[in-house]
Design a protein around this motif. Structure first.
Motif, PDB file in Angstrom:
ATOM      1  N   ILE A   1       0.841  -1.193   0.000  1.00  0.00           N
ATOM      2  CA  ILE A   1       0.000   0.000   0.000  1.00  0.00           C
ATOM      3  C   ILE A   1       0.878   1.246   0.000  1.00  0.00           C
ATOM      4  O   ILE A   1       1.757   1.386   0.842  1.00  0.00           O
ATOM      5  CB  ILE A   1      -0.918   0.023   1.236  1.00  0.00           C
ATOM      6  N   PHE A   2       0.635   2.138  -0.935  1.00  0.00           N
ATOM      7  CA  PHE A   2       1.290   3.441  -0.990  1.00  0.00           C
ATOM      8  C   PHE A   2       0.187   4.481  -0.837  1.00  0.00           C
ATOM      9  O   PHE A   2      -0.780   4.475  -1.598  1.00  0.00           O
ATOM     10  CB  PHE A   2       2.014   3.650  -2.324  1.00  0.00           C
ATOM     11  N   ARG A   3       0.311   5.380   0.128  1.00  0.00           N
ATOM     12  CA  ARG A   3      -0.711   6.400   0.373  1.00  0.00           C
ATOM     13  C   ARG A   3      -0.144   7.756  -0.024  1.00  0.00           C
ATOM     14  O   ARG A   3       0.959   8.115   0.365  1.00  0.00           O
ATOM     15  CB  ARG A   3      -1.134   6.378   1.838  1.00  0.00           C
ATOM     16  N   PHE A   4      -0.924   8.528  -0.793  1.00  0.00           N
ATOM     17  CA  PHE A   4      -0.498   9.833  -1.279  1.00  0.00           C
ATOM     18  C   PHE A   4      -1.512  10.895  -0.889  1.00  0.00           C
ATOM     19  O   PHE A   4      -2.699  10.620  -0.764  1.00  0.00           O
ATOM     20  CB  PHE A   4      -0.356   9.822  -2.802  1.00  0.00           C
ATOM     21  N   ASN A   5      -1.035  12.111  -0.756  1.00  0.00           N
ATOM     22  CA  ASN A   5      -1.882  13.247  -0.458  1.00  0.00           C
ATOM     23  C   ASN A   5      -2.549  13.706  -1.759  1.00  0.00           C
ATOM     24  O   ASN A   5      -1.892  13.810  -2.788  1.00  0.00           O
ATOM     25  CB  ASN A   5      -1.030  14.372   0.134  1.00  0.00           C
ATOM     26  N   ALA A   6      -3.833  14.017  -1.709  1.00  0.00           N
ATOM     27  CA  ALA A   6      -4.579  14.390  -2.913  1.00  0.00           C
ATOM     28  C   ALA A   6      -4.605  15.898  -3.143  1.00  0.00           C
ATOM     29  O   ALA A   6      -5.273  16.359  -4.058  1.00  0.00           O
ATOM     30  CB  ALA A   6      -6.005  13.858  -2.843  1.00  0.00           C
ATOM     31  N   THR A   7      -3.897  16.653  -2.324  1.00  0.00           N
ATOM     32  CA  THR A   7      -3.817  18.090  -2.577  1.00  0.00           C
ATOM     33  C   THR A   7      -2.771  18.333  -3.651  1.00  0.00           C
ATOM     34  O   THR A   7      -1.955  17.465  -3.954  1.00  0.00           O
ATOM     35  CB  THR A   7      -3.458  18.867  -1.303  1.00  0.00           C
ATOM     36  N   SER A   8      -2.764  19.509  -4.220  1.00  0.00           N
ATOM     37  CA  SER A   8      -1.820  19.825  -5.287  1.00  0.00           C
ATOM     38  C   SER A   8      -0.398  19.895  -4.745  1.00  0.00           C
ATOM     39  O   SER A   8      -0.129  20.572  -3.755  1.00  0.00           O
ATOM     40  CB  SER A   8      -2.177  21.158  -5.937  1.00  0.00           C
ATOM     41  N   ALA A   9       0.500  19.214  -5.408  1.00  0.00           N
ATOM     42  CA  ALA A   9       1.909  19.236  -5.027  1.00  0.00           C
ATOM     43  C   ALA A   9       2.533  20.516  -5.585  1.00  0.00           C
ATOM     44  O   ALA A   9       2.321  20.863  -6.754  1.00  0.00           O
ATOM     45  CB  ALA A   9       2.632  18.015  -5.583  1.00  0.00           C
ATOM     46  N   LEU A  10       3.276  21.211  -4.758  1.00  0.00           N
ATOM     47  CA  LEU A  10       3.908  22.477  -5.131  1.00  0.00           C
ATOM     48  C   LEU A  10       2.884  23.492  -5.647  1.00  0.00           C
ATOM     49  O   LEU A  10       3.219  24.378  -6.423  1.00  0.00           O
ATOM     50  CB  LEU A  10       4.996  22.259  -6.191  1.00  0.00           C
ATOM     51  N   TYR A  11       1.641  23.343  -5.239  1.00  0.00           N
ATOM     52  CA  TYR A  11       0.533  24.209  -5.664  1.00  0.00           C
ATOM     53  C   TYR A  11       0.329  24.200  -7.176  1.00  0.00           C
ATOM     54  O   TYR A  11      -0.378  25.040  -7.718  1.00  0.00           O
ATOM     55  CB  TYR A  11       0.748  25.650  -5.187  1.00  0.00           C
ATOM     56  N   ILE A  12       0.927  23.249  -7.863  1.00  0.00           N
ATOM     57  CA  ILE A  12       0.839  23.205  -9.330  1.00  0.00           C
ATOM     58  C   ILE A  12       0.269  21.876  -9.812  1.00  0.00           C
ATOM     59  O   ILE A  12      -0.624  21.837 -10.646  1.00  0.00           O
ATOM     60  CB  ILE A  12       2.233  23.399  -9.972  1.00  0.00           C
ATOM     61  N   PHE A  13       0.830  20.785  -9.296  1.00  0.00           N
ATOM     62  CA  PHE A  13       0.528  19.461  -9.824  1.00  0.00           C
ATOM     63  C   PHE A  13      -0.615  18.807  -9.054  1.00  0.00           C
ATOM     64  O   PHE A  13      -0.446  18.346  -7.934  1.00  0.00           O
ATOM     65  CB  PHE A  13       1.766  18.561  -9.746  1.00  0.00           C
ATOM     66  N   SER A  14      -1.774  18.766  -9.681  1.00  0.00           N
ATOM     67  CA  SER A  14      -2.920  18.097  -9.070  1.00  0.00           C
ATOM     68  C   SER A  14      -2.667  16.589  -9.089  1.00  0.00           C
ATOM     69  O   SER A  14      -1.761  16.124  -9.792  1.00  0.00           O
ATOM     70  CB  SER A  14      -4.196  18.431  -9.840  1.00  0.00           C
ATOM     71  N   PRO A  15      -3.453  15.801  -8.372  1.00  0.00           N
ATOM     72  CA  PRO A  15      -3.254  14.346  -8.408  1.00  0.00           C
ATOM     73  C   PRO A  15      -3.470  13.743  -9.792  1.00  0.00           C
ATOM     74  O   PRO A  15      -3.067  12.620 -10.048  1.00  0.00           O
ATOM     75  CB  PRO A  15      -4.295  13.809  -7.439  1.00  0.00           C
ATOM     76  N   PHE A  16      -4.074  14.501 -10.686  1.00  0.00           N
ATOM     77  CA  PHE A  16      -4.383  13.988 -12.015  1.00  0.00           C
ATOM     78  C   PHE A  16      -3.429  14.521 -13.080  1.00  0.00           C
ATOM     79  O   PHE A  16      -3.583  14.221 -14.262  1.00  0.00           O
ATOM     80  CB  PHE A  16      -5.832  14.335 -12.369  1.00  0.00           C
ATOM     81  N   ASN A  17      -2.423  15.280 -12.674  1.00  0.00           N
ATOM     82  CA  ASN A  17      -1.426  15.819 -13.581  1.00  0.00           C
ATOM     83  C   ASN A  17      -0.564  14.674 -14.126  1.00  0.00           C
ATOM     84  O   ASN A  17      -0.147  13.797 -13.363  1.00  0.00           O
ATOM     85  CB  ASN A  17      -0.556  16.831 -12.819  1.00  0.00           C
ATOM     86  N   PRO A  18      -0.270  14.666 -15.425  1.00  0.00           N
ATOM     87  CA  PRO A  18       0.520  13.573 -16.011  1.00  0.00           C
ATOM     88  C   PRO A  18       1.909  13.422 -15.377  1.00  0.00           C
ATOM     89  O   PRO A  18       2.385  12.298 -15.197  1.00  0.00           O
ATOM     90  CB  PRO A  18       0.642  13.949 -17.487  1.00  0.00           C
ATOM     91  N   ILE A  19       2.545  14.522 -15.021  1.00  0.00           N
ATOM     92  CA  ILE A  19       3.868  14.436 -14.400  1.00  0.00           C
ATOM     93  C   ILE A  19       3.775  13.723 -13.051  1.00  0.00           C
ATOM     94  O   ILE A  19       4.600  12.873 -12.726  1.00  0.00           O
ATOM     95  CB  ILE A  19       4.481  15.847 -14.239  1.00  0.00           C
ATOM     96  N   ARG A  20       2.760  14.069 -12.292  1.00  0.00           N
ATOM     97  CA  ARG A  20       2.593  13.428 -10.986  1.00  0.00           C
ATOM     98  C   ARG A  20       2.231  11.955 -11.149  1.00  0.00           C
ATOM     99  O   ARG A  20       2.706  11.106 -10.397  1.00  0.00           O
ATOM    100  CB  ARG A  20       1.525  14.164 -10.185  1.00  0.00           C
ATOM    101  N   ARG A  21       1.423  11.628 -12.126  1.00  0.00           N
ATOM    102  CA  ARG A  21       1.064  10.227 -12.362  1.00  0.00           C
ATOM    103  C   ARG A  21       2.289   9.395 -12.740  1.00  0.00           C
ATOM    104  O   ARG A  21       2.466   8.279 -12.274  1.00  0.00           O
ATOM    105  CB  ARG A  21       0.014  10.116 -13.462  1.00  0.00           C
ATOM    106  N   ILE A  22       3.138   9.959 -13.588  1.00  0.00           N
ATOM    107  CA  ILE A  22       4.357   9.249 -13.995  1.00  0.00           C
ATOM    108  C   ILE A  22       5.272   9.038 -12.797  1.00  0.00           C
ATOM    109  O   ILE A  22       5.813   7.945 -12.599  1.00  0.00           O
ATOM    110  CB  ILE A  22       5.076  10.017 -15.121  1.00  0.00           C
ATOM    111  N   SER A  23       5.429  10.064 -11.966  1.00  0.00           N
ATOM    112  CA  SER A  23       6.306   9.918 -10.804  1.00  0.00           C
ATOM    113  C   SER A  23       5.746   8.893  -9.815  1.00  0.00           C
ATOM    114  O   SER A  23       6.508   8.147  -9.199  1.00  0.00           O
ATOM    115  CB  SER A  23       6.534  11.266 -10.128  1.00  0.00           C
ATOM    116  N   ILE A  24       4.438   8.821  -9.683  1.00  0.00           N
ATOM    117  CA  ILE A  24       3.832   7.804  -8.808  1.00  0.00           C
ATOM    118  C   ILE A  24       4.077   6.416  -9.373  1.00  0.00           C
ATOM    119  O   ILE A  24       4.421   5.487  -8.642  1.00  0.00           O
ATOM    120  CB  ILE A  24       2.326   8.086  -8.612  1.00  0.00           C
ATOM    121  N   LYS A  25       3.933   6.254 -10.680  1.00  0.00           N
ATOM    122  CA  LYS A  25       4.187   4.944 -11.300  1.00  0.00           C
ATOM    123  C   LYS A  25       5.631   4.514 -11.093  1.00  0.00           C
ATOM    124  O   LYS A  25       5.913   3.358 -10.803  1.00  0.00           O
ATOM    125  CB  LYS A  25       3.849   4.970 -12.782  1.00  0.00           C
ATOM    126  N   ILE A  26       6.563   5.456 -11.228  1.00  0.00           N
ATOM    127  CA  ILE A  26       7.978   5.132 -11.017  1.00  0.00           C
ATOM    128  C   ILE A  26       8.218   4.723  -9.575  1.00  0.00           C
ATOM    129  O   ILE A  26       8.923   3.762  -9.297  1.00  0.00           O
ATOM    130  CB  ILE A  26       8.872   6.331 -11.416  1.00  0.00           C
TER     131      ILE A  26
END
Length: 154
Positions: free
Chosen positions: A100-125
């Protein structure tokens, strides 16, 4: 512990979508409004949700949930822990080993929402076994670049 909100088994997993995030925000707003509107209740009869120790981040998913459908591995899912589901902005991601990996659903760095492609790629990695491979690859590229720079100077 209070009654479980989720059915046990693979049908308890729901994808984390913008609608899920809106539902979390709505639950939090309703709870704040209830607290502001009403006086403090006697909490003697009310059982507050607690974190389930078997659903902590980093632990393996309990057997109660059975096998994870293959299309949900590495995908953001709604949190299955009642404590987080009720009033926390979180989502989980499960890997092939059912960790189980738990992540915060607020925007990272006030820019990257949980649905941002960059954030999704980093989560997959992070969730998959890519990091060690990528680390080795990056080290090879940087060492090669360093060698080229040293040879060019001398």
């Amino acid at each position: 512990m209070a009654g479980c909100v989720f059915p046990m088994g693979p049908e308890s997993f729901q994808r984390f979508t913008p609608d899920s995030l809106a539902a979390i925000e709505q639950r939090i707003a309703q709870e704040r409004a209830r607290r502001n509107k009403h006086y403090q209740e006697d909490l003697g009869d009310v059982v507050l949700p607690r974190r389930r120790p078997d659903l902590e981040a980093g632990k393996q998913l309990p057997r109660i949930f059975a096998d994870i459908p293959s299309h949900l591995v590495g995908v953001p899912l709604e949190d299955i822990d009642q404590y987080y589901f009720k009033g926390k902005r979180t989502f989980i991601v499960l890997n092939k080993g059912k960790a189980i990996f738990r992540f915060n659903a607020t925007s990272a760095l006030y820019i990257f929402s949980p649905f941002n492609p960059i954030r999704r790629i980093s989560i997959k990695i992070l969730v998959h076994s890519y990091p060690s491979s990528l680390t080795v690859l990056c080290m090879m590229v940087f060492c090669w670049g360093d060698r080229v720079c040293r040879e060019g100077r001398g």
